[in-house]
Design a protein around this motif. Sequence first.
Motif, PDB file in Angstrom:
ATOM      1  N   HIS A  73      14.329  -4.517 -23.253  1.00 46.30           N
ATOM      2  CA  HIS A  73      15.756  -4.475 -23.604  1.00 46.30           C
ATOM      3  C   HIS A  73      16.547  -5.679 -23.113  1.00 46.30           C
TER       4      HIS A  73
ATOM      5  N   ASP B 270      10.764  -2.253 -28.053  1.00 45.64           N
ATOM      6  CA  ASP B 270      12.132  -2.355 -27.536  1.00 45.64           C
ATOM      7  C   ASP B 270      12.238  -3.542 -26.565  1.00 45.64           C
TER       8      ASP B 270
ATOM      9  N   HIS C  67      14.786  -0.122 -31.254  1.00 46.01           N
ATOM     10  CA  HIS C  67      15.863  -1.102 -31.096  1.00 46.01           C
ATOM     11  C   HIS C  67      15.491  -2.451 -31.716  1.00 46.01           C
TER      12      HIS C  67
ATOM     13  N   HIS D  53       5.334   3.157 -29.813  1.00 51.63           N
ATOM     14  CA  HIS D  53       6.566   3.107 -29.019  1.00 51.63           C
ATOM     15  C   HIS D  53       6.937   4.485 -28.460  1.00 51.63           C
TER      16      HIS D  53
ATOM     17  N   HIS E 231       9.784   4.401 -24.752  1.00 42.65           N
ATOM     18  CA  HIS E 231      10.825   5.054 -25.545  1.00 42.65           C
ATOM     19  C   HIS E 231      11.766   5.951 -24.738  1.00 42.65           C
TER      20      HIS E 231
ATOM     21  N   HIS F  76      12.106   5.871 -21.477  1.00 40.06           N
ATOM     22  CA  HIS F  76      12.495   5.150 -20.253  1.00 40.06           C
ATOM     23  C   HIS F  76      12.222   5.988 -19.000  1.00 40.06           C
TER      24      HIS F  76
HETATM   25 ZN    ZN Z   1      14.215   1.772 -25.320  1.00 42.80          ZN
END
Ligand code: ZN
Length: 241
Positions: free
Chosen positions: A10, A34, A61, A113, A145, A147
Amino acid sequence: MRYAILSDIHGNIESLDRALERVAPEDRLLCLGDIVGYGPNPNECVELIRTRAEGAVLGNHDLAALENFGVEYFNDAARAAIAWTQSVLSDENRAWLNGLSYELRFPDFLMVHGAPVEYFEYILDKRTAASAFARTDAPLVFIGHTHIAEYWVQEPDGTIGHKHMQQGGELVLEEGKRYIVDVGSVGQPRDLNPAASFALYEPQKRRVEWVRYEYPIDAVQQKIHDAHLPEYLAMRLETGR
Ligand code: ZN
């Protein structure tokens, strides 16, 4: 031989740099998607993963940054961050992300993911874990995914077990059992521990280790502020939620 498996970076280059300090040059680096969204350094993170990782899969994302996929379901902060990411993402990085697949299958494990087949599903409880196991024959699945650093285990009789790895730790894979391993998040941990997370996997030893590590959260918060990204995205880094 050892794999280093990173997810949900991220755009947090400070944390990605600290993670890679814990990865040996001979380790085989894999990424569960992501790479962008939320954070202030999407290009730098994509470039590092492009050059260093031997495999990566697409996250929701990443796909939102490419083609607005799912943004109607994002909260306001996530949606604002994706619009900003789209405005700064380079053409080369966009093209590279666009070439990623939804899954990578190795002889002894699968990378997706969120979940097998339903790639962006959240595995949040034993019911969704059981349904995820039923959609693949892989004995070991690596995901991100949510977290949240954790794993799900399916016993030979079908019973599902679960363990959080909030403080890191290790798992030795047992013969006859199947596992879904969530490696946690490099860039935005959400299991109430602000320390970042990734996994090391040693196939010969059948051993998975969750590495939790500190990184300079205040530096990322300053960059989020300077980029005029939502302050909420800076705040949540220090609470890990
Ligand atoms: Zn994420």
